[in-house]
Design an enzyme around this catalytic site. Structure first.
Site: not given
Lengths: 304, 304, 304, 304
Positions: A45, A164, A166, A189
């Site tokens: 991202s 991950k 986030s 994250g």
């Protein structure tokens, strides 16, 4: 191979004409190679993955592969909404010699992307993937939330090796760690919850903040490993501002500006992301300066 | 050229091997050509745009261009998160002879996609586009909401000629119509509010439902034009079920199954979208049967 | 006086006829008095405050005041949507000899309850209150979110001495701690994040879970104070299930059932809250049994 | 008795000292009595119900009962979070001679207020109520959404006779009308969707806007009944601004200020609601002036 420690979620540098600036990427990676970062996520991202063509992604993956120092783990951000396209990208990452792929939850068709549909996506990708798969959940961008029970079901697949997470939800991360086998890597994250998550046995973090402040993030990780809780806590307080105000509120443009401030190449994001306004730059600078001052005080043995 | 009337938001047919079935697309369009549909949106949300490669999209756009009867307006679903990639797609649609482009709000980086950032995106695309631009807002998929004032600002650009407003919020659509110039086309994307929106002077609708029930949608439009409010209202009631239960709750897979039920080629969606379960098929069938029965009663002059 | 340590957010016991069972409240408090709980919140969310008349609340406050052992701090849940009514309740709590009041964010008129309006509410209450004020933020019930900067502004008022932060957002709690003066008490309301929050210097917790598992919550607090991080972490893992599955998902009815399971008086909640179904009871029992088994293993020196 | 037509959702006037100004309420009602309003909701959301004690509510209900002209229907806003307290209020409204009660969805304990729990609440209230019950759904304040199927189940109870649906979702209102028996009254609470909802056979509206612009709301209703669709549509456009900018964005304080502007007694809201700022007053004035000018033009036969 276990995914643990601090990883940088690399930005994608653009030249003034808007094209990908592979030379700047090389320079950044060369400098990251000299830190204790465990590895890099390439085209996640923060790397503005949704703004890149696959052709551009291929060149970025190639370049990162060439530049990464031996021993640095390379994770390709390969997840898109389409299951077959995700598989095609995963295969390309494998050809290029990546170590793992990071697969974002599909999200566009929210009302029908039930836990069962998402599970089917991951199972199909994991079955087809030559590389170990890390789940990637980032509800603030995708609008898709997950549960620890859902992760635990996926963790039974031999090729799904970690996540991950986030959202910044520490109890969710804790529950995932609690329900998944010990070899499953829960990486956070959100740099604002790195230390508390590590205390709950998170394996590490994949952090945008590590693009411009890799050392303090690594120091938190190492302090926790060394049992120096007080120091880890002080460093975490120093990182709250950059985490919230730069990575969270300003997004990739903020991360890039902070990189420019500390000597990496940040540059502008691609539209529709806007460069920071002058007021936003001022905010970023003061947040960054305070964090660095606190970290330095800490190195001098002065309490924050 | 004004965009008004009922448009079908076409599905993308896939062959059993997962490839795009252009022959089936041709057959569907040939049949739609015999209706009073004003035109087609090619590769929008219902067309699973986010699950297609650009190469596939190119072939779909080409095929639709070849098959569409003269006089049918062709709108290319060309919006993606990236501004430059959106422009590249818009240019391709222009080369292929499309009449307009439908540009979805960028959405991935929600926290930084402020009204100003979104405005910049549309202005940049509209400046570069050889074709008239229709804004596309669908917050149930994107998580991005807009206001009527924001649309009115964009409507001042000579190349931004309308909007597909898919939230189903009739007062928002009304306010857009109120604030924008009369030549600006406000088309609704929700078949459950077609009739009330037309009463508030909406220019028409771009509807997934028109893939499997084009005639009743057209009849609502024509009844309103003819001042037959009672008939339009009865038909709208007949469409509430298919709108909510098929288009809304079941998404593209539901639309495709309903197409199969009434003799078009629907087929399966692409993963991560799942084909309907048996229970979902039963629901879709009964909702569809009830709608068709009501419409037929109406034709026979029996009140619904 | 500083608010630190573990507080129980008391339930309100009802008799089979639906009236408040003050005798059962006395029995529960008598038993809590023998623990190391620092005090009690009387008539908070877990106490079903929004389902009680003020006359009932008065009697409950009175009873708790009579029964609480010397040294136990008493915090009255006194916040309602109306500012003047909140002040009236605060004054009554002061007359009854309470130590502080817990003031929930007003929430009904969400679209106009801006940070400025909320700030005015708290300033007005704090000016008028004879007792120290604790802010209470619980967005999962109120739909109102706050920021650390907003809390820091309120913390400048000499009569606003702390916050119960129940969102479970550890980085928000950390930022509040970072921005507020050291004497300001940040207490968390989520037992699933007690340990990580304490590591970030939270002053303690006000916990529904402490109604049925007070000892392990206290042990986490004491382990952190004693520097026994490993033990605190193990206990936190043991409490994740009860926190999420009982307090979070089942609400006051779940807390009450868990109290019944371990020998307190729980009883039924008041309508519209429903008693647990048989399936929910089974879930609560197994979650509770697992937590207790883990805690006992820990006492025996066996790793969880 | 059927609930249809336009009802005003009355504000509660306060004196400068903050007490309820019953004399001002009398004056307002005396003037409303001379309009074609069908009746009044007394102590609903616009009446700041959540900011009043039950003693105040009792006096307001009494006063409205005394002042309402014969033939005006009186609906008591009697719903609170507690089921037994709701029943107590309903009984008091019955003693005072009210015609119906409006029962808001309970909302505080969102995570456990499942459709089943909400259904149980309404069934229990309807069983105990001497008066017909109208459901009240206002998700923008409560955070609780409902479905048409859920309403249709409740509509089977002989004492549940209608709903005030305030979400502004026209397709939801349409589905409710479609699924419920014809004698069930679906009244909308959003003046921005009054006309389109009436076209879908809504029974009428319960409107805050009718506190300051009762005549145009009534004219829309009467124009629809008379089949004058064009006129109803023009008036609806005139009301979009006041609906969105005054009722929606400024809440009860905005409604009260608009009342002051047109000769009713509005006055200040109770804290935590703030009086309008000077800038907000300016906005309200210009929105109101535009609406009145449009309505007058319409009366003169000039298209809006």
């Amino acid at each position: 191979m276990r995914f643990e420690g601090i990883f940088a979620a690399l930005t994608t540098p653009f030249a003034p004409d808007g094209s990908v600036a592979l030379d700047k990427l090389r320079e950044n990676i060369a400098r990251y190679n000299r830190t204790h970062l465990c590895g890099y996520v390439v085209v996640g991202s923060t790397g503005e993955s949704v703004l890149l063509t696959f052709d551009e992604i291929d060149r970025i993956w190639n370049t990162a592969r060439e530049c990464a120092a031996p021993g640095k783990l390379l994770i390709a951000g390969a997840g898109v909404d389409s299951t077959p396209e995700t598989i095609a990208r995963v295969r390309r990452a494998a050809e290029l010699g990546y170590d793992a792929v990071l697969i974002k939850t599909p999200h566009y068709f929210k009302p029908v992307l039930t836990p069962a549909a998402l599970e089917r996506h991951y199972m199909t990708v994991a079955d087809a993937s030559p590389l170990p798969v890390l789940i990637y959940s980032i509800p603030q961008y995708t609008g898709i939330s997950i549960t620890a029970e859902w992760v635990a079901r996926l963790a039974e697949h031999p090729n799904i090796v970690g996540i991950k997470e986030s959202s910044g939800n520490v109890s969710l991360a804790s529950e995932i760690i609690h329900l998944c086998p010990p070899e499953f890597s829960t990486l956070v994250g959100s740099s604002g919850t790195l230390f508390p998550s590590l205390l709950m046995r998170a394996a590490g973090g994949i952090l945008a903040l590590a693009c411009f402040l890799p050392e303090p993030a690594i120091e938190i990780y190492e302090a926790v490993r060394a049992g120096d809780i007080a120091r880890a806590s002080r460093l975490q307080f120093a990182l709250l501002g950059p985490s919230h105000k730069i990575g969270g509120e300003l997004g990739p443009a903020g991360v890039k500006y902070a990189m420019d401030c500390v000597g990496y190449y940040g540059g502008n994001p691609r539209l529709p992301l806007l460069p920071l306004t002058e007021a936003q730059k001022k905010t970023a600078e003061s947040v960054l300066a305070e964090a660095i001052a606190r970290q330095k005080l800490d190195h001098l043995g002065v309490a924050g």
